[in-house]
Design a protein around this motif. Structure first.
Motif, PDB file in Angstrom:
ATOM      1  N   GLU A  14       0.870  -1.170   0.000  1.00  0.00           N
ATOM      2  CA  GLU A  14       0.000   0.000   0.000  1.00  0.00           C
ATOM      3  C   GLU A  14       0.917   1.234   0.000  1.00  0.00           C
ATOM      4  N   GLY A  15       0.777   2.068  -1.031  1.00  0.00           N
ATOM      5  CA  GLY A  15       1.680   3.214  -1.127  1.00  0.00           C
ATOM      6  C   GLY A  15       0.960   4.541  -0.986  1.00  0.00           C
ATOM      7  N   PHE A  16       1.520   5.439  -0.177  1.00  0.00           N
ATOM      8  CA  PHE A  16       0.987   6.799  -0.064  1.00  0.00           C
ATOM      9  C   PHE A  16       2.079   7.695   0.505  1.00  0.00           C
ATOM     10  N   ASP A  17       1.918   8.997   0.293  1.00  0.00           N
ATOM     11  CA  ASP A  17       2.915   9.950   0.764  1.00  0.00           C
ATOM     12  C   ASP A  17       2.700  10.302   2.233  1.00  0.00           C
ATOM     13  N   LEU A  18       1.461  10.634   2.587  1.00  0.00           N
ATOM     14  CA  LEU A  18       1.224  11.170   3.925  1.00  0.00           C
ATOM     15  C   LEU A  18       0.249  10.318   4.741  1.00  0.00           C
ATOM     16  N   THR A  19      -0.905   9.985   4.157  1.00  0.00           N
ATOM     17  CA  THR A  19      -1.886   9.164   4.888  1.00  0.00           C
ATOM     18  C   THR A  19      -2.835   8.537   3.885  1.00  0.00           C
ATOM     19  N   ILE A  20      -3.692   7.667   4.378  1.00  0.00           N
ATOM     20  CA  ILE A  20      -4.697   7.003   3.551  1.00  0.00           C
ATOM     21  C   ILE A  20      -5.885   6.661   4.442  1.00  0.00           C
ATOM     22  N   ILE A  21      -7.073   6.615   3.877  1.00  0.00           N
ATOM     23  CA  ILE A  21      -8.259   6.221   4.650  1.00  0.00           C
ATOM     24  C   ILE A  21      -8.236   4.704   4.840  1.00  0.00           C
ATOM     25  N   ARG A  22      -8.254   4.275   6.088  1.00  0.00           N
ATOM     26  CA  ARG A  22      -8.221   2.844   6.387  1.00  0.00           C
ATOM     27  C   ARG A  22      -9.631   2.264   6.586  1.00  0.00           C
ATOM     28  N   TYR A  23     -10.477   2.966   7.306  1.00  0.00           N
ATOM     29  CA  TYR A  23     -11.843   2.501   7.571  1.00  0.00           C
ATOM     30  C   TYR A  23     -12.798   3.681   7.463  1.00  0.00           C
ATOM     31  N   VAL A  24     -14.021   3.375   7.027  1.00  0.00           N
ATOM     32  CA  VAL A  24     -15.141   4.299   7.162  1.00  0.00           C
ATOM     33  C   VAL A  24     -16.244   3.534   7.889  1.00  0.00           C
ATOM     34  N   VAL A  25     -16.608   4.030   9.055  1.00  0.00           N
ATOM     35  CA  VAL A  25     -17.683   3.409   9.831  1.00  0.00           C
ATOM     36  C   VAL A  25     -18.851   4.383   9.857  1.00  0.00           C
ATOM     37  N   ALA A  26     -19.935   4.007   9.202  1.00  0.00           N
ATOM     38  CA  ALA A  26     -21.117   4.869   9.116  1.00  0.00           C
ATOM     39  C   ALA A  26     -22.256   4.225   9.887  1.00  0.00           C
ATOM     40  N   TYR A  33     -11.310   6.767   9.609  1.00  0.00           N
ATOM     41  CA  TYR A  33     -10.041   6.407  10.250  1.00  0.00           C
ATOM     42  C   TYR A  33      -8.913   6.478   9.219  1.00  0.00           C
ATOM     43  N   PHE A  34      -7.845   7.172   9.612  1.00  0.00           N
ATOM     44  CA  PHE A  34      -6.707   7.385   8.719  1.00  0.00           C
ATOM     45  C   PHE A  34      -5.483   6.628   9.225  1.00  0.00           C
ATOM     46  N   ALA A  35      -4.628   6.265   8.284  1.00  0.00           N
ATOM     47  CA  ALA A  35      -3.304   5.799   8.675  1.00  0.00           C
ATOM     48  C   ALA A  35      -2.575   6.960   9.330  1.00  0.00           C
ATOM     49  N   PRO A  36      -1.837   6.707  10.434  1.00  0.00           N
ATOM     50  CA  PRO A  36      -1.121   7.812  11.098  1.00  0.00           C
ATOM     51  C   PRO A  36      -0.251   8.583  10.099  1.00  0.00           C
ATOM     52  N   PRO A  37      -0.457   9.888   9.971  1.00  0.00           N
ATOM     53  CA  PRO A  37       0.320  10.664   8.994  1.00  0.00           C
ATOM     54  C   PRO A  37       1.788  10.788   9.419  1.00  0.00           C
ATOM     55  N   ARG A  38       2.654  10.941   8.447  1.00  0.00           N
ATOM     56  CA  ARG A  38       4.075  11.065   8.739  1.00  0.00           C
ATOM     57  C   ARG A  38       4.403  12.462   9.281  1.00  0.00           C
ATOM     58  N   GLU A  39       3.482  13.387   9.040  1.00  0.00           N
ATOM     59  CA  GLU A  39       3.624  14.733   9.583  1.00  0.00           C
ATOM     60  C   GLU A  39       2.235  15.356   9.638  1.00  0.00           C
ATOM     61  N   GLN A  40       2.098  16.450  10.348  1.00  0.00           N
ATOM     62  CA  GLN A  40       0.792  17.106  10.418  1.00  0.00           C
ATOM     63  C   GLN A  40       0.376  17.563   9.022  1.00  0.00           C
ATOM     64  N   ILE A  41      -0.883  17.231   8.654  1.00  0.00           N
ATOM     65  CA  ILE A  41      -1.351  17.619   7.327  1.00  0.00           C
ATOM     66  C   ILE A  41      -2.755  18.196   7.435  1.00  0.00           C
ATOM     67  N   THR A  42      -3.063  19.084   6.522  1.00  0.00           N
ATOM     68  CA  THR A  42      -4.398  19.675   6.418  1.00  0.00           C
ATOM     69  C   THR A  42      -4.952  19.354   5.037  1.00  0.00           C
ATOM     70  N   MET A  71     -12.690  21.176   6.019  1.00  0.00           N
ATOM     71  CA  MET A  71     -11.233  21.270   6.043  1.00  0.00           C
ATOM     72  C   MET A  71     -10.773  20.774   7.412  1.00  0.00           C
ATOM     73  N   ILE A  72      -9.935  19.723   7.428  1.00  0.00           N
ATOM     74  CA  ILE A  72      -9.517  19.128   8.700  1.00  0.00           C
ATOM     75  C   ILE A  72      -8.006  19.051   8.767  1.00  0.00           C
ATOM     76  N   THR A  73      -7.510  18.934   9.990  1.00  0.00           N
ATOM     77  CA  THR A  73      -6.070  18.755  10.220  1.00  0.00           C
ATOM     78  C   THR A  73      -5.858  17.421  10.917  1.00  0.00           C
ATOM     79  N   LEU A  74      -4.963  16.624  10.354  1.00  0.00           N
ATOM     80  CA  LEU A  74      -4.616  15.325  10.942  1.00  0.00           C
ATOM     81  C   LEU A  74      -3.264  15.446  11.620  1.00  0.00           C
ATOM     82  N   ASP A  75      -3.216  14.940  12.858  1.00  0.00           N
ATOM     83  CA  ASP A  75      -1.996  15.094  13.663  1.00  0.00           C
ATOM     84  C   ASP A  75      -1.678  13.759  14.318  1.00  0.00           C
ATOM     85  N   GLU A  76      -1.277  13.814  15.585  1.00  0.00           N
ATOM     86  CA  GLU A  76      -0.888  12.615  16.318  1.00  0.00           C
ATOM     87  C   GLU A  76      -2.102  11.716  16.580  1.00  0.00           C
ATOM     88  N   PRO A  77      -1.881  10.397  16.641  1.00  0.00           N
ATOM     89  CA  PRO A  77      -2.977   9.477  16.988  1.00  0.00           C
ATOM     90  C   PRO A  77      -3.500   9.754  18.387  1.00  0.00           C
TER      91      PRO A  77
END
Length: 771
Positions: free
Chosen positions: A89-101, A117-126, A145-151
């Motif tokens: 599985e390849g990505f630069d920063l993060t990827i969606i792992r699960y969607v629970v609706a 639910y996102f894969a933990p990003p390698r750095e803070q991303i918006t 518009m969201i910001t992803l940071d630490e788990p």
């Protein structure tokens, strides 16, 4: 086995060829080693499966399909290896792992609560998180518009968004038999500065509740969907193959679930706790067909460790996220039968009860239940099955009598009592397991052996395949309660025995199911009743063997599967015979079915004639839904004698009853029968049946009309197409007309000549069995 493993290989990969090696230890060896380490403190029983299972030991120390070390319906195939897809599985920063609706109701709106639910990003991303929901009108779109940071403290990076969906913009999802099953596509996309990805799921809008209201004696226990009480009619599902990687064959899943939903009105499947979390396609089909899922977590019929490894279970988190969004998911169950096993001292735990109870609470309540509830918002949960539900919780999670008739659900099995006697059966609030064994047909056995002598009930082959602790004795005993077996030196004895076991299984489960249904809206003098669910054991098989299945491993329907549309119709008529030799006739209605005055025809036939001896028409009025109404009580001997069936002492051996309900000139229930004597005592006519016509009536060569001629009324007329795979629309029926017409649906194009050459027909008093 039940966890998705994710490894970061960024620092390991190099340009060019790379290889990944995964090494496994033997599950038999490692389970024994873990047991030896644990037993320094105390034993976690059972140490081994019963000897009759011919299996392996200590499977309860592994998070692996328990049935793979053998069960009473399957072999020991403790396979090793990766059983689902492996991929990079390849990505630069993060990827969606699960969607629970999850769908919540709020007045005139549905609130769609979405956890992404996102894969933990390698750095803070918006980035822009975009939701798009199909509706009956214009799609509903929402962008944040969201910001992803630490788990968070649980190691998750998650965003929760609520979307208001007017009820007028979507249709409600209903169980099979109650309405449509509309599904809507939800797309969730996240776009950061350098990449974007999207995940889509199918959702349905419904509300499912478990109602456990206080009653004068105990509590109710039933499902309510979209505010409508539902009588759960269904079956338990075991793994689709003992090698679970094979069970993900879409054709197998489609064949089994379509047999449930297309040809019957079943509305619930219980995915049993000793099996696997079935394939994604299984849940997709359940959504499509309106089959509510009672989903056990994979703990069954054993005590389990409560050490650090078990209390850090990640499978609950993963599996709940994986399947909770399916509208068919109705209930999570903590385990199968372990509350009852602990309460009853089944595994000799009484001397150390407090320790085992503490482990039980740590594992199923503080770990499984609490993690499930953390990940979901409105999921239903019961600690075990059988359980007393709320009452078990009130008693400290292990009730004195789990499976009480006054609370929760119940399991019932009996192998040494007359299975046609309704007085042996409990009167529960909800029956979630009950069943009887039978043999697969001869053609199915010949897929496992080419030696006909293996089909003898006492052969080494048959003893190896039979895993019931009492062997084949219960099959013979239950059969001999009702039927006269041919002489053992008859060349057709093995064929007859196999066929007779299917009769006993089908009739026993029919009688037990109809018994439960007669208590849908009434209580007995002890306060038992208001029964609102019947899930028989079991749908399918994992190999060719004697078992409780309705459909055998080769896909052939046993007689039981042909009986299901009758006893699980939304409206039926049935008769219960009591110790006073009275037949009490019940009209049972799950949901509204036709308007107008209904009538019931009670017809008496003699075993030697196709002409009715007597016909009585009863007026039923227009009964309300969710009622089981007693409409008549008949002194059987007197009624039959007065009808012309003979003296008081002989009448019940000469005649039988046929019952059906209609409106105007239209019949609206399946026909039902009552046989006032044991089959071996009835004056059945020894004869042979004849297939007089086989006509293909579609262009594809898939559907055929078969005509069967009988010289006298015949019981359990059984057509078999042998090597031509397919199913009949009716089989194992009572023929009370000279000619009966039956439709056969072939699995693949077939000619009339091929089907004619393959077809055979038999009945209980076939001359070849008693010549």
């Amino acid at each position: 086995m039940f966890v998705r493993y994710i490894f970061d290989v960024t620092g390991q990969l190099k340009a060019g060829d790379n290889s990944i090696e995964v090494r496994f230890l033997s599950p038999i060896w490692i389970s024994e080693k873990l047991a030896e380490e644990q037993e320094q403190d105390y034993v976690i029983p059972p140490q081994c499966v019963p000897d009759s299972y011919k299996g392996e030991c200590h499977v309860n120390y592994l998070r692996k399909i328990p049935a793979s070390f053998s069960w009473d319906w399957g072999p020991a195939f403790p396979s090793v290896g990766i059983w689902k897809d492996i991929y990079l599985e390849g990505f630069d920063l993060t990827i969606i792992r699960y969607v629970v609706a999850e769908v919540l109701e709020e007045g005139e709106n549905w609130i769609l609560s979405i956890d992404t639910y996102f894969a933990p990003p390698r750095e803070q991303i918006t980035g822009d998180l975009v939701f798009s929901l199909e509706t009956e009108n214009e799609p509903i779109r929402l962008s944040n518009m969201i910001t992803l940071d630490e788990p968070n403290e649980f190691g998750e990076v998650v965003n929760t968004t609520n979307i208001t969906v007017p009820k007028t913009s979507v249709q409600s999802w209903w169980p099979n038999g109650y309405g449509a099953q509309p599904l809507y596509t939800l797309s969730v996309s996240f776009a950061g500065s350098t990449e974007a990805n999207t995940k889509q799921i199918q959702i349905g809008f419904r509300k499912i509740e478990i109602i456990q209201d206080e009653l004068e004696s105990g509590r109710s226990f039933y499902f309510k969907v979209n505010d409508a009480p539902i009588f759960a009619m269904g079956v338990n599902v075991i793994p689709f193959d003992i090698l679970p990687e094979k069970s993900y064959n879409p054709e197998t899943v489609e064949r089994l679930l379509s047999a449930v939903a297309t040809y019957t009105e079943m509305n619930m499947l219980r995915v049993w706790g000793g099996g696997v979390y079935e394939s994604d396609y299984f849940y997709e089909l359940a959504d499509k067909y309106g089959l509510m899922i009672w989903q056990d977590f994979v703990f069954a019929s054993a005590m389990y460790p409560a050490n650090d490894d078990f209390l850090r279970l990640k499978e609950v988190n993963h599996q709940v996220k994986r399947i909770q969004s399916h509208p068919s998911l109705a209930l999570w169950g903590g385990n199968n039968e372990n509350e009852g096993n602990l309460a009853s001292n089944y595994f000799n735990t009484a001397d150390n009860f407090d320790v085992y109870k503490e482990d039980y609470i740590k594992l199923y309540i503080e770990t499984v239940r609490d993690e499930m509830r953390r990940v979901t918002k409105n999921a239903n949960f019961v600690d075990s099955s059988p359980t007393n539900g709320v009452e078990s919780d009130n008693e400290g999670y292990v009730a004195k009598d789990p499976g009480s008739s006054f609370y929760g659900d119940d399991h019932y099995y009996s192998n040494n009592k007359d299975s046609f006697d309704v007085d042996i059966y409990p009167v529960p609030r909800f029956s979630s397991e009950y069943g009887y064994q039978s043999m697969p047909c001869v053609s199915s056995w010949l897929a496992a052996t080419d030696n006909l002598t293996d089909l003898n009930i006492n052969s080494d082959f048959m003893n190896h395949r039979q895993h019931h602790p009492d062997g084949n004795d219960p099959l013979k005993k239950l059969t001999e309660f009702q039927l006269e077996l041919p002489s053992e030196d008859n060349e057709f004895y093995d064929e007859a025995f196999i066929y007779y076991t299917q009769i006993i299984q089908a009739m026993s489960i029919k009688i037990e199911t109809e018994h439960y249904r007669t208590y849908m809206s009434r209580l007995d003098d002890q306060g038992r009743g208001h029964t609102m669910g019947a899930l028989f054991w079991q749908l399918n098989d994992v190999w060719v063997a004697p078992s409780w299945a309705a459909i055998d491993y080769t896909g052939r329907w046993k007689m039981l599967q042909y009986f299901v549309p009758g006893f699980f119709s939304q409206e039926i008529v049935t008769g219960l015979y009591n110790a006073d030799k009275n037949l009490e006739i019940f009209h049972i209605l799950n949901k509204a079915h036709g308007d107008g005055e209904k009538w019931l025809n009670l017809t008496v036939y003699a075993w030697d004639s196709f002409t009715p001896v007597n016909v009585t028409k009863l007026s039923l009025g227009n009964p309300e839904a969710l009622t089981a109404t007693s409409v008549a009580t008949i002194d059987v001997d007197q009624y039959l004698s007065d009808a012309g069936c003979g003296s008081l002492d002989d009448a019940k051996y000469n005649c039988f009853f046929h019952m059906i309900v209609g409106i105007g000139t239209t019949t609206i229930t399946p026909p039902n029968y009552f046989f006032p004597s044991k089959f071996k005592e009835a004056k059945l006519q020894t004869s042979s049946l004849e297939i007089i016509a086989v006509d293909n009536f579609d262009a594809e060569g898939l559907r055929f009309l078969i005509a069967v001629k009988a010289p006298a009324p015949s019981l359990f007329v059984w057509l078999d197409a042998h090597e031509v795979k397919g199913h009949f629309l009716e089989n194992g029926f009572v023929q009370h007309s000279i000619v009966a017409a039956v439709i056969f649906v072939a699995d693949e194009p077939t000619t009339e000549e091929q089907l004619k050459g393959a077809l055979t027909v038999t009945h209980v008093k076939d001359a070849k069995y008693f010549s």
